[in-house]
Enzyme design. Structure first.
Site, PDB file in Angstrom:
ATOM      1  N   TYR A   1     107.913 -25.100  95.424  1.00 14.37           N
ATOM      2  CA  TYR A   1     107.327 -25.566  96.689  1.00 14.37           C
ATOM      3  C   TYR A   1     106.445 -24.436  97.232  1.00 14.37           C
ATOM      4  CZ  TYR A   1     111.422 -28.638  96.302  1.00 14.37           C
ATOM      5  OH  TYR A   1     112.381 -29.491  95.871  1.00 14.37           O
TER       6      TYR A   1
ATOM      7  N   CYS B   1     113.643 -24.969 106.213  1.00 14.54           N
ATOM      8  CA  CYS B   1     113.226 -25.268 107.594  1.00 14.54           C
ATOM      9  C   CYS B   1     114.116 -26.354 108.197  1.00 14.54           C
ATOM     10  CB  CYS B   1     111.758 -25.653 107.651  1.00 14.54           C
ATOM     11  SG  CYS B   1     111.325 -26.991 106.553  1.00 14.54           S
TER      12      CYS B   1
HETATM   13  N1  SAH Z   1     106.213 -21.576 100.268  1.00 14.50           N
HETATM   14  C1  SAH Z   1     105.016 -22.001 100.953  1.00 14.50           C
HETATM   15  C2  SAH Z   1     104.999 -23.483 101.364  1.00 14.50           C
HETATM   16  C3  SAH Z   1     106.261 -24.061 101.934  1.00 14.50           C
HETATM   17  S1  SAH Z   1     106.072 -25.655 102.671  1.00 14.50           S
HETATM   18  C4  SAH Z   1     104.757 -21.112 102.138  1.00 14.50           C
HETATM   19  O1  SAH Z   1     105.610 -20.329 102.531  1.00 14.50           O
HETATM   20  O2  SAH Z   1     103.662 -21.159 102.681  1.00 14.50           O
HETATM   21  C5  SAH Z   1     106.677 -26.739 101.474  1.00 14.50           C
HETATM   22  C6  SAH Z   1     105.650 -27.088 100.402  1.00 14.50           C
HETATM   23  O3  SAH Z   1     106.310 -27.985  99.491  1.00 14.50           O
HETATM   24  C7  SAH Z   1     104.419 -27.821 100.875  1.00 14.50           C
HETATM   25  O4  SAH Z   1     103.293 -27.115 100.429  1.00 14.50           O
HETATM   26  C8  SAH Z   1     104.509 -29.207 100.203  1.00 14.50           C
HETATM   27  O5  SAH Z   1     103.248 -29.724  99.820  1.00 14.50           O
HETATM   28  C9  SAH Z   1     105.332 -28.912  99.002  1.00 14.50           C
HETATM   29  N2  SAH Z   1     106.112 -30.030  98.388  1.00 14.50           N
HETATM   30  C10 SAH Z   1     106.657 -31.098  98.999  1.00 14.50           C
HETATM   31  N3  SAH Z   1     107.384 -31.820  98.128  1.00 14.50           N
HETATM   32  C11 SAH Z   1     107.299 -31.192  96.929  1.00 14.50           C
HETATM   33  C12 SAH Z   1     107.850 -31.449  95.630  1.00 14.50           C
HETATM   34  N4  SAH Z   1     108.627 -32.491  95.415  1.00 14.50           N
HETATM   35  N5  SAH Z   1     107.569 -30.574  94.641  1.00 14.50           N
HETATM   36  C13 SAH Z   1     106.777 -29.494  94.864  1.00 14.50           C
HETATM   37  N6  SAH Z   1     106.227 -29.210  96.057  1.00 14.50           N
HETATM   38  C14 SAH Z   1     106.480 -30.053  97.082  1.00 14.50           C
END
Ligand code: SAH
Length: 464
Positions: A324, A420
């Site tokens: 993610y 979160c």
């Molecule tokens: N680690 C990053 C983003 C965290 S937010 C930071 O700190 O900035 C969570 C992220 O998960 C988002 O970018 C969203 O698009 C992504 N996401 C949501 N569902 C997902 C999935 N099933 N697999 C991979 N990424 C996903």
């Protein structure tokens, strides 16, 4: 308990939406639980029961008999109707205590963690308790007299309360919004109307790089082009720090704000921000486009990412998975201390940003994959990929069980869970704990002061 009974209540906690929770202190219904709006933990109040269920009910506050020592005057004049800040009337110390309590309770009750006291670390408060948000999204609608207004939705409704100065955002955003509203009036640009689907300007998105002072504005429009672009550029480009004005077209009749593309009207299509850790000699610059996810509280993000480095304890030899990963913020932050980092993210534009940011920072030991973590990671693992440290930072719904399953089989030495939402965190930890993982530490970080939201960083290892 019967409806319309008057009772005295001691408020001790808050619920999911910031509503006070307390128990009846005397009389035949002593101990009965009531939810009462606009109360603060520590308050003694007199309330009227408006709805009574078997085990709990809802009350309306009639009078504060003794105010809580944690009660403060909410600085924002629209904090109540807006509902974006549920905790402004609570002292910051108490806000942190409540967030800690929420994480602790969820880990205990949902996660089934028996040794919570042994793992909880004190909440890390926000350096800035107001004006910390780098991103703001203002809906634009017609006011009562038909003139365009910017503001916030009145809690759970679609009517907009006028407000150009949200106290969570930078001060200069008010000036930017006022100038955009003036451009609308001067050029007869119609605000969007949700009911008819007519009107042009739907939302204004503003972002600022807190380390660089760079600002970008993105207009989300119900159409293809804006009129009088030159006038808008003249009105906005003189603002200190302004580096780009973009337009994003969204003609769908949905609640979704952003689409996937933004066209540059003036300047650049991205801002740059920098995240640092002095302790680990890290300094990474990120290009951020209007549609990318980027953490909203700069200083707290640095603290969280440094905590991830503390917990990872890297020696430069490890392979790390950052799942993610968004625009690769954590991946790039960790790369200098690891042998290799593999990032996985579902949004393809974010992965493009991540790759561009890797090149921009001359970081070569990172690989990024587009796809669902629960689909990509099992494939990578099947192909022989392994990680010594896995970092997950999922959205509120938490991790997919298929992903947890793969992580359990992969047996990384450490799993760092950045969350979160304490409830889904606890649910996932329960699954991990049933399969040989042990929760070592959990620490709340306040990314979102004045709101009920809380970020938590956890370390899990294999049971001995
Ligand atoms: N680690 C990053 C983003 C965290 S937010 C930071 O700190 O900035 C969570 C992220 O998960 C988002 O970018 C969203 O698009 C992504 N996401 C949501 N569902 C997902 C999935 N099933 N697999 C991979 N990424 C996903």
């Amino acid at each position: 308990m019967n409806k319309n009974t008057e009772v005295n209540i001691a408020i001790t906690d808050i619920g999911e939406d910031g509503v006070g929770i307390g128990k009846v202190t005397e009389g035949p219904d002593q101990g009965y639980t009531l939810f009462i709006k606009d109360t603060v933990p520590g308050d003694d109040v007199r309330a009227l029961v408006v709805k009574a269920k078997k085990h709990y009910g809802f009350g309306r506050m009639l009078e504060i008999r003794k105010p809580s020592e944690s009660r403060v005057q909410a600085p924002c004049p629209i904090s109540r109707p807006c509902g974006g800040c549920q905790l402004q009337q609570i002292s910051y110390d108490m806000q942190l205590k409540l967030k800690e309590q929420k994480v602790r309770n969820d880990l205990e009750r949902i996660g089934g963690i028996a040794h919570v006291d042994g793992v909880m670390l004190p909440a890390v408060g926000s350096t800035q308790q107001f004006r910390y948000r780098n991103k703001a999204q203002y809906p634009i609608r017609a006011g009562k007299d038909g003139e365009p207004i910017a503001g916030f939705y009145a809690g759970r409704t679609h009517s907009v309360i006028p407000c150009t100065d949200c106290l969570l955002g930078p001060e200069e955003y008010a000036d930017i919004l006022e100038r955009i509203l003036r451009w609308m009036r001067d050029n007869h640009v119609a605000p969007y109307d949700e009911n008819s689907g007519n009107g042009l300007l739907r939302h204004v998105l503003i972002r600022k790089g807190f380390a660089t002072d760079e600002i970008m504005v993105c207009l989300i429009i119900n159409g293809r082009k804006i009129p009088a672009a030159q006038d808008l550029v003249e009105k906005l480009s003189s603002i200190s720090g302004m580096v780009g004005i973009t337009v994003s077209s969204n003609t769908d009749r949905t609640n979704v704000i952003m689409t996937n593309s933004a066209e540059v009207v003036w300047g650049r299509g991205t801002i740059t921000d920098i995240l640092r850790s002095e302790k680990y000699g890290v300094e990474v610059a990120y290009h951020i486009s209007p549609q990318s996810f980027y953490q909203v509280n700069h200083d707290q993000t640095e603290k969280i990412y440094e905590k991830v480095l503390d917990l990872a304890g890297l020696h430069g030899t490890e392979t790390v998975m950052d799942l993610y990963c968004g625009i690769g913020t954590i991946s790039l932050f960790l790369a200098g201390n690891a042998a290799k980092v593999i990032g996985v993210e579902i949004v393809s534009q974010a992965i493009e940003d991540a790759k561009a940011n890797a090149i921009y920072n001359q970081i070569k030991n990172v690989e990024f994959y587009v796809g669902k973590a629960e689909e990509v990671v099992p494939v990578l693992y099947g192909q022989g990929a392994h990680a010594d440290v896995v970092v997950v930072d999922p959205p509120r719904k938490g991790c997919d069980e298929k992903l947890l399953d793969t992580i359990i089989h992969m047996r990384p030495k450490k799993l760092i869970y950045v969350s979160c939402d304490p409830a889904t965190l606890a649910r996932d930890i329960k699954i991990l704990a049933e399969h040989g993982c042990r929760l070592i530490s959990a620490q709340p970080f306040d990314q979102f002061a004045q709101t009920i939201h809380v970020e938590t960083v956890c370390l899990l290892t294999r049971k001995a």
